[in-house]
Design an enzyme around this catalytic site. Structure first.
Site, PDB file in Angstrom:
ATOM      1  N   LYS A  44       2.910   0.587   6.424  1.00 28.38           N
ATOM      2  CA  LYS A  44       4.106  -0.182   6.784  1.00 28.38           C
ATOM      3  C   LYS A  44       4.601   0.346   8.124  1.00 28.38           C
ATOM      4  CE  LYS A  44       7.873   2.267   4.513  1.00 28.38           C
ATOM      5  NZ  LYS A  44       8.917   2.129   3.532  1.00 28.38           N
ATOM      6  N   CYS A  80       2.729   5.419  -2.921  1.00 23.86           N
ATOM      7  CA  CYS A  80       3.576   5.290  -4.119  1.00 23.86           C
ATOM      8  C   CYS A  80       3.262   4.062  -4.965  1.00 23.86           C
ATOM      9  CB  CYS A  80       5.041   5.278  -3.710  1.00 23.86           C
ATOM     10  SG  CYS A  80       5.494   6.742  -2.775  1.00 23.86           S
ATOM     11  N   GLY A 109       0.859  -1.185   0.000  1.00 21.35           N
ATOM     12  CA  GLY A 109       0.000   0.000   0.000  1.00 21.35           C
ATOM     13  C   GLY A 109       0.887   1.224   0.000  1.00 21.35           C
TER      14      GLY A 109
HETATM   15  C1  UGA Z   1       8.429   2.878  -2.276  1.00 20.08           C
HETATM   16  C2  UGA Z   1       9.783   2.428  -2.847  1.00 20.08           C
HETATM   17  O1  UGA Z   1      10.291   1.332  -2.097  1.00 20.08           O
HETATM   18  C3  UGA Z   1      10.790   3.589  -2.807  1.00 20.08           C
HETATM   19  O2  UGA Z   1      12.008   3.190  -3.412  1.00 20.08           O
HETATM   20  C4  UGA Z   1      10.196   4.783  -3.557  1.00 20.08           C
HETATM   21  O3  UGA Z   1      11.054   5.905  -3.532  1.00 20.08           O
HETATM   22  C5  UGA Z   1       8.875   5.165  -2.919  1.00 20.08           C
HETATM   23  O4  UGA Z   1       7.980   4.038  -2.960  1.00 20.08           O
HETATM   24  C6  UGA Z   1       8.312   6.315  -3.693  1.00 20.08           C
HETATM   25  O5  UGA Z   1       7.962   6.127  -4.861  1.00 20.08           O
HETATM   26  O6  UGA Z   1       8.286   7.427  -3.162  1.00 20.08           O
HETATM   27  P1  UGA Z   1       7.514   3.204   0.219  1.00 20.08           P
HETATM   28  O7  UGA Z   1       6.196   3.507  -0.411  1.00 20.08           O
HETATM   29  O8  UGA Z   1       8.029   4.073   1.313  1.00 20.08           O
HETATM   30  O9  UGA Z   1       8.664   3.187  -0.900  1.00 20.08           O
HETATM   31  O10 UGA Z   1       7.395   1.734   0.826  1.00 20.08           O
HETATM   32  P2  UGA Z   1       8.031   0.301   0.549  1.00 20.08           P
HETATM   33  O11 UGA Z   1       9.061   0.035   1.560  1.00 20.08           O
HETATM   34  O12 UGA Z   1       8.376   0.126  -0.872  1.00 20.08           O
HETATM   35  O13 UGA Z   1       6.780  -0.638   0.897  1.00 20.08           O
HETATM   36  C7  UGA Z   1       5.605  -0.543   0.092  1.00 20.08           C
HETATM   37  C8  UGA Z   1       4.575  -1.537   0.545  1.00 20.08           C
HETATM   38  O14 UGA Z   1       4.990  -2.856   0.208  1.00 20.08           O
HETATM   39  C9  UGA Z   1       4.301  -1.562   2.046  1.00 20.08           C
HETATM   40  O15 UGA Z   1       2.894  -1.615   2.254  1.00 20.08           O
HETATM   41  C10 UGA Z   1       4.964  -2.835   2.508  1.00 20.08           C
HETATM   42  O16 UGA Z   1       4.329  -3.388   3.625  1.00 20.08           O
HETATM   43  C11 UGA Z   1       4.791  -3.728   1.288  1.00 20.08           C
HETATM   44  N1  UGA Z   1       5.766  -4.830   1.192  1.00 20.08           N
HETATM   45  C12 UGA Z   1       7.086  -4.566   1.075  1.00 20.08           C
HETATM   46  C13 UGA Z   1       5.317  -6.142   1.206  1.00 20.08           C
HETATM   47  O17 UGA Z   1       4.097  -6.407   1.303  1.00 20.08           O
HETATM   48  N2  UGA Z   1       6.227  -7.156   1.101  1.00 20.08           N
HETATM   49  C14 UGA Z   1       7.550  -6.918   0.970  1.00 20.08           C
HETATM   50  O18 UGA Z   1       8.317  -7.894   0.872  1.00 20.08           O
HETATM   51  C15 UGA Z   1       7.994  -5.593   0.968  1.00 20.08           C
END
Ligand code: UGA
Length: 438
Positions: free
Chosen positions: A327, A264, A261
């Site tokens: 997250k 981004c 979620g």
């Molecule tokens: C994401 C990208 O990781 C960044 O590199 C980017 O700069 C950013 O979007 C953006 O476009 O501004 P972010 O939205 O902060 O960053 O969060 P993430 O760490 O990517 O996690 C996104 C979602 O994926 C979270 O809901 C997390 O719980 C989920 N996730 C992540 C999973 O369900 N499984 C995983 O293995 C990893």
């Protein structure tokens, strides 16, 4: 150097403070007077580890200030655009209203010879569309996408994996004067050996959206395997460990659960499919619609598991939802699977009590109808079903025995992030349900 940062959300505010911390004189501009007031007083308008400290230090240094008036940006040599590009209200495309407004307001005040560096995530072709405006003001446009993660925003800004500069298409991209200017801005980061890639505008724009599309695809891939695991009794966590040992695949971003979620990944993959369709190449990224669908099905799965486990207790049972932020280490509830699960269960008539270490206030603003508890113990008290949907350390580290004494009779734990040890929860008297693991 004198720098302005237009847009003071997660990206812009952190960028502004980070640029001040490496010695620049920075003004952060935003049209939201309340946000600017808080930033100017050193009060972060959002939860971001490490940000309050750097904000306070840089305000005190005198190098960082915030303003609502674009005229304050006039004498900056480099202007960063960091406004949001949310999903449009009526479709999948990105809403570029804030980008367009920021450029219009900035162009009215900038000096000839200055550099405008776009950081917002935009559909490919945006820089080429905006460049004539910038050039008419005697300035140059560069696109410099940002890859920071919420929760690690300060570290990712000051210690990025790479820097990407997008300049106007043509020859000798590396030798453009604007490249040297941005190198000067990022000098301490570059000196540390951070790779820097110079590309044309379209490539730089696409690097950002394709990186997020790849990450989303990786998560949905493992969540698709979780669905298969659920149909076969296999364990997706062990599967992820095993395939992740292949360096070509890698274990990171292979955590199955309630899905991705935030502000981004979801909107970026939707905007990407919309833009590709406009360009006549929709088929190339049509798979991202499936990535989105798999992701949303995981929320359905958690809701279905709760209803299944409640059974006859559906209308008089109590469900504790642990987590509201999209997250951990964030108070951001934009497109949060955790909040979505809580809201949907509540809408189905289930007695939900939700909690989160940081996101209760942001969740309450959007969903005042939900019941909120201040901490996990208060939420779990008397609960028949406990659903862990954001893997905050305080939830991953819950003691199953102590927690058992708070819950109702025959309690069920639904581990929506696969972060708990099933054996120890079962032996403490819980029924354990994971996502694609037995
Ligand atoms: C994401 C990208 O990781 C960044 O590199 C980017 O700069 C950013 O979007 C953006 O476009 O501004 P972010 O939205 O902060 O960053 O969060 P993430 O760490 O990517 O996690 C996104 C979602 O994926 C979270 O809901 C997390 O719980 C989920 N996730 C992540 C999973 O369900 N499984 C995983 O293995 C990893």
């Amino acid at each position: 150097m004198r720098i302005s940062v237009i847009g003071c959300g997660y990206l812009g505010a952190v960028h502004a403070a980070s640029m001040a911390s490496i010695g620049h004189e920075v003004v952060g501009i935003d049209v939201d007077a309340e946000k600017i007031g808080r930033l100017g007083r050193g009060e972060p308008p959002f939860h971001e580890p490490g940000f309050e400290a750097i904000l306070g230090e840089q305000l005190a240094s005198g190098r960082l200030r915030f303003a609502t008036d674009f005229a304050e940006a006039a004498d900056a040599e480099v202007h960063f655009i960091a406004v949001g590009t949310p999903q449009s209200a009526d479709g999948r495309a990105a809403d570029l209203a804030y980008v367009d407004a920021a450029f219009a307001a900035l162009i009215a005040v900038i000096r000839p010879g200055s550099l405008v560096a776009g950081k917002s995530t935009v559909p490919v072709g945006t820089a080429a569309r905006l460049a004539p405006l910038v050039e008419a003001a005697g300035a140059t446009l560069l696109w410099n996408p940002e890859f920071l993660r919420e929760g690690f925003a300060v570290k990712d800004t000051l210690e990025p994996d790479r820097l990407v500069y997008g300049v106007s298409p043509g020859d000798a991209l590396e030798r453009r004067p604007e490249v040297a200017v941005l190198d000067h801005v990022y000098a301490p980061i570059i000196e540390r050996g951070t790779p820097r890639i110079v590309a044309d505008w379209a490539t730089a724009e696409l690097v950002k959206v394709s990186a997020n599309a790849f990450l989303a695809t990786k998560i949905s891939f493992i969540n698709a395997m979780a669905e298969i695991a659920e149909a076969t009794g296999a364990d997706v966590t062990t599967l992820a460990d095993a395939i992740g040992m292949d360096a070509r695949i890698g274990r990171r971003f292979l955590n199955a659960g309630v899905g991705f979620g935030g502000g981004c990944l979801p909107k970026d993959i939707r905007a990407f499919t919309a833009r590709a369709e406009e360009l006549g190449v929709g088929a190339s990224v049509a798979f991202l619609k499936e990535v989105d669908a798999i992701n949303l099905r995981r929320r359905d799965r958690v809701v279905d598991l709760v209803l299944e486990e409640l059974g006859e207790r559906r209308y008089d049972g109590r469900v504790a939802v642990l987590g509201l932020a999209f997250k951990p280490h964030s108070d951001d509830v934009r497109d949060s699977p955790a909040l979505d699960v809580a809201v949907r269960l509540h809408g189905l008539g289930v007695g939900v009590v939700a909690t989160d270490p940081a996101a209760i206030e942001t969740a309450r603003t959007r969903h005042p109808q939900l019941s909120y508890a201040t901490d996990a113990a208060a939420a779990i008290l008397g609960a028949d079903v406990v659903v862990l949907v954001t893997e905050w350390p305080e939830y991953s580290d819950l003691d199953p025995i102590a927690t058992r004494s708070l819950a109702g009779t025959d309690p069920v734990i639904i581990d929506g992030r696969n972060v708990l040890d099933p054996a120890s929860w079962r032996s403490a008297g819980w029924a354990y349900r994971g996502m694609g693991r037995p």
